[in-house]
Structure formats: structure tokens, C-alpha cells
Design a protein around this motif. Sequence first.
Motif, PDB file in Angstrom:
ATOM      1  N   LEU A   1      45.039  -3.278  17.839  1.00  0.00           N
ATOM      2  CA  LEU A   1      44.236  -2.578  17.123  1.00  0.00           C
ATOM      3  C   LEU A   1      44.580  -2.513  15.937  1.00  0.00           C
ATOM      4  CD1 LEU A   1      43.830   0.708  19.396  1.00  0.00           C
ATOM      5  CD2 LEU A   1      42.302  -1.574  19.438  1.00  0.00           C
TER       6      LEU A   1
ATOM      7  N   TRP B   1      42.315   3.045  21.948  1.00  0.00           N
ATOM      8  CA  TRP B   1      43.881   2.901  22.267  1.00  0.00           C
ATOM      9  C   TRP B   1      43.962   3.160  23.770  1.00  0.00           C
ATOM     10  CZ3 TRP B   1      48.547   6.004  19.992  1.00  0.00           C
ATOM     11  CH2 TRP B   1      49.663   5.391  20.363  1.00  0.00           C
TER      12      TRP B   1
ATOM     13  N   ALA C   1      48.390  -1.044  20.917  1.00  0.00           N
ATOM     14  CA  ALA C   1      48.083  -0.459  19.621  1.00  0.00           C
ATOM     15  C   ALA C   1      48.422  -1.744  18.685  1.00  0.00           C
ATOM     16  CB  ALA C   1      49.079   0.645  19.152  1.00  0.00           C
TER      17      ALA C   1
END
Length: 268
Positions: A198, A137, A195
Motif C-alpha cells: 500500500l 490494509w 502495508a
Amino acid sequence: MESRFVEFVDSLRQPEYTGENRCLPCTVVNVAIGAVLALAAGRRDRRLGTAVAVGSAACIYLRGYLVPGTPELTKRYLPRRVLRWFGKDPLPTVDVDPDRGFDDPATLERTLLAVGALEETADGSDLRLTDAFAERWRGAMADVDREAVRGRLAAALDCDPEQFGARQDGVVLRADHRVVAQWPSEAALVADAAAADLLAERIDGWGDLATVQRTVFLSGLRLFAEDCPDGGGVETDSDVVESCCSQVDVFVVRCADSGERLLEQPVE
């Protein structure tokens, strides 16, 4: 003389990246780079090409890689599907029902635990980001262009960039003339844009989730943020947010250096 040569060779070794610790994807990528360099050098001088090939092979054998920083670069940039070919995919996935809501914090936490984003603290009393997810992140936030962050987040949320608007010091997302999500700062947008990529890797069915469900996931993850887009850490506090007709006690996660708020969560 032989002893000095052995000492020199031993000084080049990096056991943390060789032997049982060798990263096969890193090795393959570096061998390919070494081969390209050797071929390029060989076109000018065959002996130079041979020397480059031998030197590259020796470097990869002793150090694990040829290009400095390869382990980190591979973890950060090598596509997940390539890692799967070598059995090195570090990311678990979980199936998500696109018709199910995620307003329940327990459901959110279970999902983020299942995909390796969160883990229990050592004493089992709370949750925290896993080291691996926090590192990914952090790197992803550093790669986000603030000038283009709204377009990037709009793509991640499957919405129109024109749906973003300003409200006081923050940003809101509107759909059908109503606010469906809000961020307390541009820094929060950057954190979510990073984020989202991810989570899309980890959550099967992420692309089928409604925009508002994705924003709930992302804001829930921001609660556990340890780093800010500016590279600094975070600090937590409590505050009172006032509007024209109400005031709300909130738990605040803010960037320690810039003061930008990553999260404002009402406290009941």
C-alpha cells in the motif's frame, strides 16, 4: 399488473451505485463480463444470448453492477493504473528523497499524513488511520499467506529472505552481521507485508529507499494499527521487556484475540 411490475423494478434499484454514484470502472468491468456471458450463451442459442445481454444490461442499469460485491472487489483488486484512466485514483502520492533518513517521528507522520494513510482525530489531539487506508490494509492482511510471508516481505524490502532469523519470540532482519530491523511476532510480519504494498502505491521513490528506511515506515504505521491479520481488533498496553543485561519499558500494540504483538515501542 403494471403497478406491480414498477414496484418490482423499483425494488431492484440501488441508488447508492447508480446515477451520480455510479462507478464507471465497475460499470465497464461488468459490461465486459455481461458481453462475454451473452456471447457464450449466444453460441448455443441466439435467443438465449439476447436474453442474457438484455438481462445483464438491465441489472447493471438498475443496480450498478452485475457481479455481486463488485464495488468492493474493484476497490480491492482493480490495478491503480486502470483507476487512473477513469479519474478514480483515490490515492495521493508524495515524493521521498531516498538519501534522507526517517528516524524523526514527525517526518514519518507528515509523510503518512500526506499520502492519506493517517489523519488527525476529530479533536486534533492525535492521529489515526484514515478509514480508506484501514479498509485496504485489513483486506491486504487477509490476503497474505503466512507460509510465504517472509518471501513476500523480503521482496517488499528488497532483501534476501535468508536474512530473516528468529530471536526469542520475534523475528529479526540482519545485514552485514547486525540487526537492522525486528518484529515481535509473525503477525507483525504479515501486517508489514500487507502495508508495504500500500505504501509503495502511495510513496513515489519507495523503491529507492534503503531497506532499513522502509522498515522504519512500516513499524511507524503499525503504531496506529486497528486490525490484526487474524481478523480481530487490537489492544494497547505497557510492559517491561527484559534481556540478559537490560530491561525496557515499552508501549505494546497486540492482537486482542491471539495475544500476538504487533509493536513494542520503547517509552522514554
